[in-house]
Design an enzyme around this catalytic site. Structure first.
Site, PDB file in Angstrom:
ATOM      1  CB  THR A 186     -41.089  63.743  60.880  1.00  0.00           C
ATOM      2  OG1 THR A 186     -40.726  64.236  59.594  1.00  0.00           O
ATOM      3  CG2 THR A 186     -41.698  64.869  61.683  1.00  0.00           C
ATOM      4  CD  GLU A 331     -44.925  66.255  62.826  1.00  0.00           C
ATOM      5  OE1 GLU A 331     -45.029  65.314  63.633  1.00  0.00           O
ATOM      6  OE2 GLU A 331     -44.729  66.097  61.604  1.00  0.00           O
ATOM      7  CE  LYS A 439     -60.856  57.263  51.857  1.00  0.00           C
ATOM      8  NZ  LYS A 439     -59.680  57.943  51.375  1.00  0.00           N
ATOM      9  CD1 TRP A 444     -63.534  55.554  54.404  1.00  0.00           C
ATOM     10  CD2 TRP A 444     -62.922  56.757  56.191  1.00  0.00           C
ATOM     11  NE1 TRP A 444     -63.245  56.817  53.975  1.00  0.00           N
ATOM     12  CE2 TRP A 444     -62.878  57.586  55.045  1.00  0.00           C
ATOM     13  CE3 TRP A 444     -62.574  57.313  57.420  1.00  0.00           C
ATOM     14  CZ2 TRP A 444     -62.495  58.919  55.110  1.00  0.00           C
ATOM     15  CZ3 TRP A 444     -62.202  58.623  57.487  1.00  0.00           C
ATOM     16  CH2 TRP A 444     -62.154  59.431  56.337  1.00  0.00           C
TER      17      TRP A 444
HETATM   18  P1  ADP Z   1     -43.395  59.802  62.541  1.00  0.00           P
HETATM   19  O1  ADP Z   1     -44.560  60.715  62.335  1.00  0.00           O
HETATM   20  O2  ADP Z   1     -42.089  60.430  62.324  1.00  0.00           O
HETATM   21  O3  ADP Z   1     -43.589  58.427  61.996  1.00  0.00           O
HETATM   22  P2  ADP Z   1     -44.122  59.961  65.196  1.00  0.00           P
HETATM   23  O4  ADP Z   1     -43.609  59.282  66.388  1.00  0.00           O
HETATM   24  O5  ADP Z   1     -44.205  61.410  65.227  1.00  0.00           O
HETATM   25  O6  ADP Z   1     -43.251  59.482  64.054  1.00  0.00           O
HETATM   26  O7  ADP Z   1     -45.492  59.287  64.797  1.00  0.00           O
HETATM   27  C1  ADP Z   1     -46.702  59.865  65.094  1.00  0.00           C
HETATM   28  C2  ADP Z   1     -47.795  59.014  64.567  1.00  0.00           C
HETATM   29  O8  ADP Z   1     -47.799  57.722  65.179  1.00  0.00           O
HETATM   30  C3  ADP Z   1     -49.157  59.566  64.868  1.00  0.00           C
HETATM   31  O9  ADP Z   1     -49.512  60.573  63.965  1.00  0.00           O
HETATM   32  C4  ADP Z   1     -50.030  58.316  64.756  1.00  0.00           C
HETATM   33  O10 ADP Z   1     -50.331  58.013  63.420  1.00  0.00           O
HETATM   34  C5  ADP Z   1     -49.134  57.241  65.285  1.00  0.00           C
HETATM   35  N1  ADP Z   1     -49.451  56.981  66.696  1.00  0.00           N
HETATM   36  C6  ADP Z   1     -48.807  57.420  67.784  1.00  0.00           C
HETATM   37  N2  ADP Z   1     -49.371  56.940  68.908  1.00  0.00           N
HETATM   38  C7  ADP Z   1     -50.419  56.181  68.524  1.00  0.00           C
HETATM   39  C8  ADP Z   1     -51.421  55.414  69.209  1.00  0.00           C
HETATM   40  N3  ADP Z   1     -51.443  55.296  70.532  1.00  0.00           N
HETATM   41  N4  ADP Z   1     -52.352  54.793  68.457  1.00  0.00           N
HETATM   42  C9  ADP Z   1     -52.351  54.881  67.111  1.00  0.00           C
HETATM   43  N5  ADP Z   1     -51.439  55.558  66.421  1.00  0.00           N
HETATM   44  C10 ADP Z   1     -50.483  56.209  67.105  1.00  0.00           C
END
Ligand code: ADP
Length: 542
Positions: A186, A331, A439, A444
């Site tokens: 990650t 994950e 917040k 929110w």
């Molecule tokens: P990292 O967690 O390493 O930055 P990831 O690709 O695993 O990279 O990122 C996952 C995160 O990206 C998600 O938990 C979410 O916050 C965000 N994310 C992914 N797709 C979307 C989406 N369509 N809309 C909003 N947020 C998204």
């Protein structure tokens, strides 16, 4: 009583075997680092993947040993996907956009034995190799005659000479489907990066589910261009789902700018693409600036961060391309939800349908999800109540590599760190990452909503919303904005643009115009960095 059907482990080698036998002549086209276009078939790819496996045996690599890549989307990277995992080793795709110190840390943590890299990453390899203590072999993904001389990289061999020396006779080993197949760290925005370790079973099940019509809808009639990098969560599993369905693959290599992507799409009659919003933003700007249209593109999966409604509408209304909004994470292999309509939505007016398409979508079979409050109590699916999003399923992480960070699960569920709502039809809407939620006065504010409205303004190229400490309201949102080239908009005009589009108290207090918004290694807005840049910013006195 046990069922009496054959038990055959779900192995990644089975995917390329299938593609070779049933779609042997389907094409795989790649723009190479060298700049030219390379084309061959699944049959060729399968043959060379077996040679990779043989070549790894030749290096005396053990079962489960890690083979790292620093590579763009291309045919040699695909051969490594199959050759490394198919032979029981673990493919570790490293994100080359990370800082060299992070790359060193990751390679040592994974205990990589071999590093295969595209020539464009030679300077990076030169910068890190002395500190990568476990790597025994370096493979430059090029022809023998392109192998750099006097590079200073030890034990450097060319990919073509390496696999060229192998015979054609390799047969894939059969082993437990729960064996590790690939790993991905990650981005580690908080603390050291942690690795998700995928298995043959989880990757194959994910590939099956991803190809379904209500998910990515991938078929033998498609020509797919994954802009999402193969070093980012296995390019969302597309290399596996494409082999499973026999879809043509078109790899963009290092050329990710709007012009190059557009030209490749047109030349290769691409029907289907996938990538993060920032890449599509560049493509749309290129199209509108040059008055271009797509002649074959029908669908594009957009995910990785929230896809702004303005982008979904532009693809749909101006270019006739359906956007499939997807949500997931490293994950989760990565797919969790994808937005397609249900039969009962058929009769809805276009505007109502669009409202649904803007959400992140419904859970895919194999993924269960729930939203919970701070005490962990499940919240209702009413489309309004926000909660922390938890997931579980066969391609969702149970534990990080080497147990890093302790047990990540809560009663068997993985807390995603995202906040969202789920409506009565099961459509998820992500409002924020929990650490980005603003917040204000006990309520929110969704930073995603604030950003989406800003980018709907015709002069805005990119927007990022963060909370700024406020003596009365705790926090108030401000929005950092990059203008489109040659376009103008003032602070007051943009704030006025919010009126009627959101509740008054959700309108940001200020607009800060910036030349660029910091992006992380996966093309997402780096809010930590933005907060740092704006640390001396003061809210206007109201
Ligand atoms: P990292 O967690 O390493 O930055 P990831 O690709 O695993 O990279 O990122 C996952 C995160 O990206 C998600 O938990 C979410 O916050 C965000 N994310 C992914 N797709 C979307 C989406 N369509 N809309 C909003 N947020 C998204």
């Amino acid at each position: 009583m046990l069922g009496l059907m054959q038990s055959q482990p779900l192995l990644i080698s089975g995917l390329i075997d299938f593609a070779e036998r049933h779609h042997g002549d389907a094409e795989i086209v790649s723009r190479r680092v060298e700049g030219d276009i390379h084309r061959y078939t699944y049959k060729d790819s399968a043959t060379r993947a077996r040679k990779v496996a043989g070549a790894l045996d030749g290096l005396k690599l053990g079962f489960g040993d890690r083979v790292a890549t620093l590579a763009w989307n291309g045919y040699r990277h695909l051969e490594l996907y199959y050759g490394v995992s198919g032979s029981g080793r673990v493919l570790h795709t490293i994100n080359p956009r990370l800082h060299p110190d992070q790359i060193t840390w990751i390679a040592n943590h994974a205990e990589d034995q071999v590093l295969c890299f595209d020539l464009s990453f030679l300077p990076l390899v030169q910068a890190v190799h002395a500190r990568c203590s476990t790597i025994k072999h370096y493979v430059a993904m090029c022809d023998e005659d392109k192998l750099p001389k006097d590079s200073g990289v030890p034990r450097l061999i060319s990919y073509e000479a390496w696999i060229g020396a192998q015979s054609d006779s390799y047969t894939w080993p059969v082993f437990d489907e729960n064996t590790a197949s690939s790993m991905c760290y990650t981005s580690g925005t908080t603390g050291n990066p942690k690795a998700a370790l995928y298995s043959h079973r989880s990757s194959t099940l994910h590939a099956y589910a991803a190809a379904l019509p209500d998910v990515m809808c991938i078929s033998a009639r498609d020509a797919i261009l994954p802009v999402v990098p193969m070093f980012h969560v296995n390019a969302w599993g597309i290399p596996y789902s494409a082999a499973l369905t026999g879809a043509k693959l078109v790899f963009p290599g290092p050329a990710m700018d709007g012009k190059s992507i557009y030209e490749l799409m047109e030349a290769e009659k691409v029907t289907y693409a996938a990538g993060v919003p920032t890449v599509w933003q560049m493509l749309l700007i290129h199209l509108s600036a040059n008055g271009l249209k797509f002649s074959t593109l029908r669908r594009t999966v957009i995910g990785g961060s929230a896809c702004p409604p303005a982008m979904i509408k532009a693809f749909n209304d101006d270019y006739g391309v359906e956007v499939l909004h997807a949500w997931g994470m490293t994950e989760m292999s990565p797919l969790g939800t994808l937005c397609t309509l249900k039969n009962k939505h058929d009769a809805l007016p276009e505007e109502e349908k669009m409202k649904i398409r803007l959400k992140q979508g419904r859970a895919i079979y194999g993924v269960d999800m729930k939203i919970v409050d701070e005490a962990g109590k499940e919240l209702p699916w009413d489309g309004k109540t926000f909660g922390d999003l938890y997931v579980k399923g066969p391609w969702i992480i149970r534990e990080y590599f080497k147990g890093e960070g302790g047990d990540p699960l809560v009663d068997g569920w993985f807390p995603t760190g995202d906040v969202g709502t789920i409506d009565a039809d099961g459509y998820l809407q992500i409002t924020d990452r929990s650490k980005d939620v603003i917040k204000s006065g006990g309520e929110w504010i969704s930073s995603i909503d604030v950003e989406n409205i800003a980018v709907a303004h015709p002069s805005v190229a990119m927007a990022a919303c963060i909370g700024i400490a406020h003596p009365k309201w705790d926090e108030r949102p401000i929005v950092a904005v990059v203008k489109k080239p040659g376009m103008e908009v003032s602070r007051d005009e943009l704030l006025k643009f919010y009126e009627g589009k959101t509740a008054k108290w959700q309108i940001p207090d200020d607009v800060v115009f910036v030349d660029a918004i910091p992006l992380g290694a996966t093309g997402k807005i780096l809010k930590t960095k933005l907060r740092e840049i704006l640390k001396d910013y003061k809210l206007p006195v109201s």
